[in-house]
Write an enzyme that holds these catalytic residues in place. Structure first.
Site, PDB file in Angstrom:
ATOM      1  N   THR A 148       0.866  -1.187   0.000  1.00  0.00           N
ATOM      2  CA  THR A 148       0.000   0.000   0.000  1.00  0.00           C
ATOM      3  C   THR A 148       0.902   1.236   0.000  1.00  0.00           C
ATOM      4  O   THR A 148       1.329   1.674  -1.050  1.00  0.00           O
ATOM      5  CB  THR A 148      -0.978  -0.019   1.189  1.00  0.00           C
ATOM      6  OG1 THR A 148      -0.269  -0.319   2.397  1.00  0.00           O
ATOM      7  CG2 THR A 148      -2.072  -1.057   0.970  1.00  0.00           C
ATOM      8  N   THR A 182       0.142  -6.168  12.753  1.00  0.00           N
ATOM      9  CA  THR A 182      -0.276  -4.921  12.139  1.00  0.00           C
ATOM     10  C   THR A 182       0.423  -4.705  10.798  1.00  0.00           C
ATOM     11  O   THR A 182       1.061  -3.696  10.553  1.00  0.00           O
ATOM     12  CB  THR A 182       0.014  -3.755  13.094  1.00  0.00           C
ATOM     13  OG1 THR A 182       1.375  -3.855  13.521  1.00  0.00           O
ATOM     14  CG2 THR A 182      -0.882  -3.816  14.301  1.00  0.00           C
ATOM     15  N   GLU A 261       6.380   4.820   7.372  1.00  0.00           N
ATOM     16  CA  GLU A 261       5.968   6.004   6.620  1.00  0.00           C
ATOM     17  C   GLU A 261       6.799   7.220   7.030  1.00  0.00           C
ATOM     18  O   GLU A 261       6.847   7.597   8.208  1.00  0.00           O
ATOM     19  CB  GLU A 261       4.479   6.274   6.834  1.00  0.00           C
ATOM     20  CG  GLU A 261       3.608   5.259   6.135  1.00  0.00           C
ATOM     21  CD  GLU A 261       2.128   5.427   6.403  1.00  0.00           C
ATOM     22  OE1 GLU A 261       1.339   4.843   5.641  1.00  0.00           O
ATOM     23  OE2 GLU A 261       1.771   6.126   7.358  1.00  0.00           O
ATOM     24  N   THR A 388      -7.524  11.734   0.714  1.00  0.00           N
ATOM     25  CA  THR A 388      -7.897  12.892  -0.105  1.00  0.00           C
ATOM     26  C   THR A 388      -6.811  13.256  -1.115  1.00  0.00           C
ATOM     27  O   THR A 388      -7.007  14.141  -1.931  1.00  0.00           O
ATOM     28  CB  THR A 388      -8.182  14.094   0.792  1.00  0.00           C
ATOM     29  OG1 THR A 388      -7.040  14.355   1.631  1.00  0.00           O
ATOM     30  CG2 THR A 388      -9.396  13.850   1.655  1.00  0.00           C
TER      31      THR A 388
END
Length: 388
Positions: A148, A182, A261, A388
């Site tokens: 992802t 996770t 990240e 978004t």
């Protein structure tokens, strides 16, 4: 660097394609299939809002029956989607079973991506129809399709004496915190191992590897780990197999932490002198998830007080008068502050791709290790714009 030549163990094949789930148009639907029944072990997220795939796999696991295949989509988590989500998850397994001519309940499922979105089943089912056309023994396409926000695929492998192999793939970059798992992490082997023994050992392996990884303190709804062994290479020495499996999973866990990240550095915390392994792991994980310590690592600041703070709030037993802390191998605390060259230590941290803290709690002989990453402004940017 990705190993483009990596292949699955004998008897396993995989396929991946772009079904249109990811806005990027990159591969997002994949499967792995075995030519024989597999002994398997599984761990799923402990989140009380677990996704449909985790709940279904847990039911299959309790049945004790063997499995033959795994189908994965990346882009839609299929979590918080109610009864429809559960039906769609089951339909995904049924569809792959149909095209491969294997039972639906021999197919595991996994979904990752945005929470609260239903799967676009027209795209999923159409993609599954075409997966058999892409089957091969190449590992990288599958490792890439499950990603992802990862910046790179994550793979690891080992060959045991006698030729049996273990090949692992993982994805994970954000929403990473213990209570396994996770992230996605899969291991495939052609070794013949007893399912009961594999399942008995697996929780400990998970605790020392994937449950020792934290990026941001948030546990996912959807993610899981599983190991499948089809036995086609014949029997192996079980202790050696389990040690090798843990090594593969440890390698993958470190890759996940390093690819957190926005991360620029891998954070490793090694805790010794603990009253128990559980307390050592708890102290190490608490350090790795501390926003203050993660920020210090990003700024190459050897502020060992943040280690003292994190260990203290972890609840692990500690004798502060015997406690020791080192940064990049440089002692900074031993029951009291030590004189050290802060500027040189900062330079060592800045130059390194991995920042290591060694901690001795001074109360026992147990030890544990955990991995995380630094906290950067890019992490905020990635997650501010996630949907978004």
């Amino acid at each position: 660097m990705s190993d483009f030549s990596l292949t699955f163990p004998r008897g396993f094949r995989a396929a991946a394609l772009a079904a249109g789930l990811k806005p990027s148009g990159k591969p997002d639907l994949s499967c792995v299939v075995s030519g024989a029944d597999c002994a398997w072990a599984f761990a799923g997220t402990r989140s009380t809002t677990a996704a449909a795939s985790v709940l279904r796999n847990r039911e299959l696991y309790a049945s004790g029956q063997p499995v033959r295949a795994l189908v994965v989509n990346a882009g839609v988590a299929n979590a918080a989607t109610g009864r429809q989500g559960a039906q769609d998850n089951a339909a995904m397994a049924d569809a792959l079973g149909s095209v491969l001519n294997i039972p639906e309940d021999a197919v595991l499922t996994a979904s990752t991506g945005i929470i609260g979105h239903l799967l676009p089943m027209d795209k999923v089912l159409s993609g599954i129809e075409h997966l058999p056309e892409e089957l091969s023994d190449a590992a990288l396409p599958f490792a890439t399709a499950i990603m992802t926000t990862d910046t790179k695929p994550k793979t690891a492998s080992v060959t045991l004496p006698g030729g049996a192999r273990i090949v692992g793939m993982a994805k994970g970059s954000g929403m990473i915190h213990p209570d396994m798992a996770t992230m996605f992490a899969f291991a495939f082997s052609d070794a013949q191992v007893p399912q009961d023994a594999l399942r008995a050992a697996f929780p400990g392996i998970v605790a020392r590897t994937f449950n020792a990884v934290t990026v941001d303190g948030d546990t996912s709804t959807s993610d899981l780990t599983a190991v499948l062994a089809n036995g086609q290479a014949g029997p192996v020495d079980l202790p050696a197999f389990l040690m090798a499996l843990e090594g593969v999973m440890r390698d993958l866990a470190r890759q996940i932490a390093a690819d957190g990240e926005g991360a620029s550095k891998l954070l490793t915390v090694r805790v010794g002198g603990a009253a128990s392994e559980a307390e050592a792991l708890t102290a190490a994980r608490t350090c790795c998830v501390s926003p203050l310590l993660k920020s210090a690592v990003h700024g190459s600041d050897p502020n060992w007080g943040r280690v003292i703070m994190a260990v203290g709030r972890s609840g692990a037993k500690v004798d502060i008068e015997k406690m020791q802390v080192s940064v990049q191998g440089i002692p900074v605390f031993a029951g009291k502050p030590l004189a050290y060259d802060a500027a040189n230590t900062s330079a060592e941290m800045k130059a390194a791709s991995e920042v290591v803290f060694d901690i001795d709690l001074g109360v026992g002989q147990a030890w544990g290790e955990a991995w995380g990453c630094d906290l950067s402004a890019e992490y905020v940017s990635i997650n501010a714009d996630y949907t978004t």
